[in-house]
Write an enzyme that holds these catalytic residues in place. Structure first.
Site, PDB file in Angstrom:
ATOM      1  N   LYS A  33       0.846  -1.196   0.000  1.00  0.00           N
ATOM      2  CA  LYS A  33       0.000   0.000   0.000  1.00  0.00           C
ATOM      3  C   LYS A  33       0.871   1.232   0.000  1.00  0.00           C
ATOM      4  O   LYS A  33       1.981   1.138   0.554  1.00  0.00           O
ATOM      5  CB  LYS A  33      -0.955   0.025   1.192  1.00  0.00           C
ATOM      6  CG  LYS A  33      -0.401  -0.348   2.558  1.00  0.00           C
ATOM      7  CD  LYS A  33       0.794   0.336   3.128  1.00  0.00           C
ATOM      8  CE  LYS A  33       0.767   1.809   3.359  1.00  0.00           C
ATOM      9  NZ  LYS A  33       2.052   2.337   3.939  1.00  0.00           N
ATOM     10  N   TYR A  57      -4.224   4.232   6.426  1.00  0.00           N
ATOM     11  CA  TYR A  57      -4.719   3.273   7.436  1.00  0.00           C
ATOM     12  C   TYR A  57      -6.006   3.788   8.078  1.00  0.00           C
ATOM     13  O   TYR A  57      -6.927   3.016   8.356  1.00  0.00           O
ATOM     14  CB  TYR A  57      -3.662   3.039   8.515  1.00  0.00           C
ATOM     15  CG  TYR A  57      -2.545   2.140   8.071  1.00  0.00           C
ATOM     16  CD1 TYR A  57      -2.675   0.753   8.134  1.00  0.00           C
ATOM     17  CD2 TYR A  57      -1.359   2.659   7.579  1.00  0.00           C
ATOM     18  CE1 TYR A  57      -1.656  -0.085   7.719  1.00  0.00           C
ATOM     19  CE2 TYR A  57      -0.334   1.830   7.160  1.00  0.00           C
ATOM     20  CZ  TYR A  57      -0.487   0.461   7.228  1.00  0.00           C
ATOM     21  OH  TYR A  57       0.523  -0.373   6.812  1.00  0.00           O
TER      22      TYR A  57
HETATM   23  P1  NDP Z   1      12.508   1.250   2.268  1.00  0.00           P
HETATM   24  O1  NDP Z   1      13.086   2.529   1.826  1.00  0.00           O
HETATM   25  O2  NDP Z   1      12.952   0.686   3.573  1.00  0.00           O
HETATM   26  O3  NDP Z   1      12.771   0.122   1.159  1.00  0.00           O
HETATM   27  C1  NDP Z   1      12.417   0.290  -0.178  1.00  0.00           C
HETATM   28  C2  NDP Z   1      13.322  -0.572  -1.049  1.00  0.00           C
HETATM   29  O4  NDP Z   1      12.879  -0.418  -2.399  1.00  0.00           O
HETATM   30  C3  NDP Z   1      14.786  -0.151  -1.054  1.00  0.00           C
HETATM   31  O5  NDP Z   1      15.524  -0.723  -0.004  1.00  0.00           O
HETATM   32  C4  NDP Z   1      15.260  -0.660  -2.397  1.00  0.00           C
HETATM   33  O6  NDP Z   1      15.548  -2.047  -2.301  1.00  0.00           O
HETATM   34  C5  NDP Z   1      14.004  -0.541  -3.273  1.00  0.00           C
HETATM   35  N1  NDP Z   1      14.062   0.589  -4.184  1.00  0.00           N
HETATM   36  C6  NDP Z   1      13.989   0.508  -5.529  1.00  0.00           C
HETATM   37  N2  NDP Z   1      14.082   1.703  -6.095  1.00  0.00           N
HETATM   38  C7  NDP Z   1      14.225   2.605  -5.092  1.00  0.00           C
HETATM   39  C8  NDP Z   1      14.377   4.010  -5.057  1.00  0.00           C
HETATM   40  N3  NDP Z   1      14.381   4.764  -6.186  1.00  0.00           N
HETATM   41  N4  NDP Z   1      14.486   4.616  -3.853  1.00  0.00           N
HETATM   42  C9  NDP Z   1      14.471   3.889  -2.719  1.00  0.00           C
HETATM   43  N5  NDP Z   1      14.332   2.532  -2.708  1.00  0.00           N
HETATM   44  C10 NDP Z   1      14.217   1.896  -3.882  1.00  0.00           C
HETATM   45  O7  NDP Z   1      10.931   1.420   2.246  1.00  0.00           O
HETATM   46  P2  NDP Z   1       9.844   0.520   2.994  1.00  0.00           P
HETATM   47  O8  NDP Z   1      10.271  -0.897   2.928  1.00  0.00           O
HETATM   48  O9  NDP Z   1       9.545   1.098   4.305  1.00  0.00           O
HETATM   49  O10 NDP Z   1       8.558   0.756   2.056  1.00  0.00           O
HETATM   50  C11 NDP Z   1       8.381   0.096   0.823  1.00  0.00           C
HETATM   51  C12 NDP Z   1       6.879  -0.034   0.517  1.00  0.00           C
HETATM   52  O11 NDP Z   1       6.266  -0.784   1.543  1.00  0.00           O
HETATM   53  C13 NDP Z   1       6.124   1.282   0.448  1.00  0.00           C
HETATM   54  O12 NDP Z   1       5.144   1.224  -0.567  1.00  0.00           O
HETATM   55  C14 NDP Z   1       5.469   1.402   1.799  1.00  0.00           C
HETATM   56  O13 NDP Z   1       4.281   2.167   1.787  1.00  0.00           O
HETATM   57  C15 NDP Z   1       5.186  -0.053   2.107  1.00  0.00           C
HETATM   58  N6  NDP Z   1       5.147  -0.327   3.551  1.00  0.00           N
HETATM   59  C16 NDP Z   1       4.090  -1.034   4.046  1.00  0.00           C
HETATM   60  C17 NDP Z   1       4.018  -1.319   5.389  1.00  0.00           C
HETATM   61  C18 NDP Z   1       2.889  -2.134   5.921  1.00  0.00           C
HETATM   62  O14 NDP Z   1       2.774  -2.252   7.123  1.00  0.00           O
HETATM   63  N7  NDP Z   1       2.044  -2.716   5.077  1.00  0.00           N
HETATM   64  C19 NDP Z   1       5.032  -0.837   6.324  1.00  0.00           C
HETATM   65  C20 NDP Z   1       6.140  -0.160   5.699  1.00  0.00           C
HETATM   66  C21 NDP Z   1       6.169   0.096   4.352  1.00  0.00           C
HETATM   67  P3  NDP Z   1      16.727  -2.713  -3.154  1.00  0.00           P
HETATM   68  O15 NDP Z   1      17.972  -2.070  -2.637  1.00  0.00           O
HETATM   69  O16 NDP Z   1      16.612  -4.150  -2.820  1.00  0.00           O
HETATM   70  O17 NDP Z   1      16.460  -2.413  -4.598  1.00  0.00           O
END
Ligand code: NDP
Length: 375
Positions: A138, A223
């Protein structure tokens, strides 16, 4: 009370891993199993190995119907670490350039997209074109048009599209929904949802409109909005909203800091919600009917969810949300099970239609009406 974001922001990586490993020891609520699960297991590749991807991977260790078998990442060192940690074979590892080749990989059934919001649209469409089921975090996209295109692409490719609405599988949340459906609150008149936290690092993608699609509303306010819909059990017909910005340097044009929004439902019930990137300890739901009430705090954090109703404390089992979600999503995909509250692409699309209306109402100061045919 710590919000989940505080938790992620304050924990160092190693402490986080320790905490996460203990999470997987919680019971899996869906599987009160006397015998091990013998059915088909959903083989999942995670795309985006960041904070939440890591949490999902850890939680999946305790799944019985789903298994992490692959990764898609732009960071080679993370791929190496995950391969070792989760025993992932080299042929199940991809980057953002070559992951379309997953269509020739019979060992992966679904891809869970856990990247910044604005990337979901293209990535999910590519997953669909590769013939794999898509699970998407989401908000599923950054506007309703994108969400609509994702729904259409998955339909055309005959694959499922599910959105990571983990609360739709949370036992205490489901108990309140059961009570509402059974009429135990009487006529529902009011919902209040407050979701927010103080966003830390000003350079994170969450504060970059191009990657986040907006601000707090897209990320955490969703949420409160989604909760209003599943708690009241109706779709809104009108929306009003007001935005407050105290720090226009940190929260630039198009990145909302705090929005209060109100929803009106066909029955006459109303909701009053708060979404913020600048207020801590906001994780609270309140539902009021003419015969009773429910209040939950925390209401959408990683848990344990706590709450009570006019009948007493909610004491349904505590689950690891992501373990429960992935097992139940496997059952949706392979056994055609129907969740109590939908997690499909249409559900994600509804939230985005309303978020667009909230932004419009906040910008214009006008009440926005949503005719029934919007749904
Ligand atoms: P993070 O920044 O921690 O991780 C995102 C990952 O996406 C990065 O580590 C990277 O992984 C990849 N990525 C690819 N392109 C980009 C870019 N241009 N900039 C940054 N990262 C990039 O974010 P979150 O994990 O917190 O959030 C990711 C998604 O999950 C969002 O949509 C957020 O809303 C959702 N979310 C949902 C939650 C829930 O409870 N349902 C809780 C937290 C987040 P790599 O290095 O492997 O390419």
């Amino acid at each position: 009370m710590n919000t989940r974001r505080d938790f992620l922001q304050k924990m160092g990586a190693s402490a986080l891993m320790l905490q996460l490993s203990s999470l997987s020891t919680f019971a899996n609520y869906s599987e009160k199993k006397d015998q091990p699960y013998q059915g088909r297991v959903l083989r999942v590749a995670i795309m985006g190995l960041g904070g939440y991807g890591t949490r999902v991977a850890e939680a999946m260790k305790a799944c019985s119907k789903a298994k992490l078998v692959g990764v898609i990442s732009g960071t080679p060192s993370k791929i190496k670490d995950w391969q070792l940690k989760y025993d992932i074979p080299a042929q199940n590892c991809y980057n953002y350039e070559n992951f379309d080749e997953v269509k020739n990989n019979p060992d992966i059934d679904a891809i869970y997209v856990i990247t910044p919001n604005a990337l979901h649209h293209d990535q999910v469409i590519r997953v669909a074109k590769a013939g794999k089921h898509a699970i998407c975090e989401k908000p599923m996209a950054v506007n309703a048009k994108q969400a609509q295109e994702m729904v259409a692409a998955c339909k055309k490719a005959n694959v499922k599209l599910l959105v990571g609405y983990r609360m739709h599988f949370e036992p205490r949340t489901l108990e309140v929904i059961r009570m509402r459906k059974a009429g135990e609150f009487g006529k529902v008149m009011f919902f209040q949802g407050q979701c927010g936290f103080k966003a830390g690092d000003p350079n994170q993608w969450r504060l970059n409109k191009a990657l986040a699609g907006g601000g707090a509303m897209m990320d955490i306010g969703i949420y409160a909005l989604n909760g209003a819909r599943y708690m009241v059990g109706e779709e809104p017909v009108w929306i009003t909203a007001q935005e407050t910005k105290t720090d226009p340097v940190k929260f630039k044009e198009g990145v909302d800091e705090t929005i209060q929004f109100q929803l009106g439902f066909p029955s006459g019930a109303i909701a009053s919600c708060l979404s913020s990137y600048n207020i801590n300890h906001l994780d609270r739901f309140f539902l009021s009917g003419d015969k009773g009430f429910a209040e939950m705090q925390p209401s959408t954090g990683y848990g344990p969810i706590k709450g009570r109703t006019h009948q007493g404390e909610l004491n349904q089992p505590i689950t690891t949300h992501q373990t429960e979600q992935m097992d139940q999503m496997a059952a949706i995909i392979f056994e055609n099970k129907q969740p109590v509250v939908s997690v499909d692409g249409e559900e994600g699309l509804k939230d985005l239609k309303i978020i667009e209306a909230i932004y419009q109402a906040a910008k214009t100061g006008q009440k926005v009406k949503l005719p029934a045919n919007v749904w």
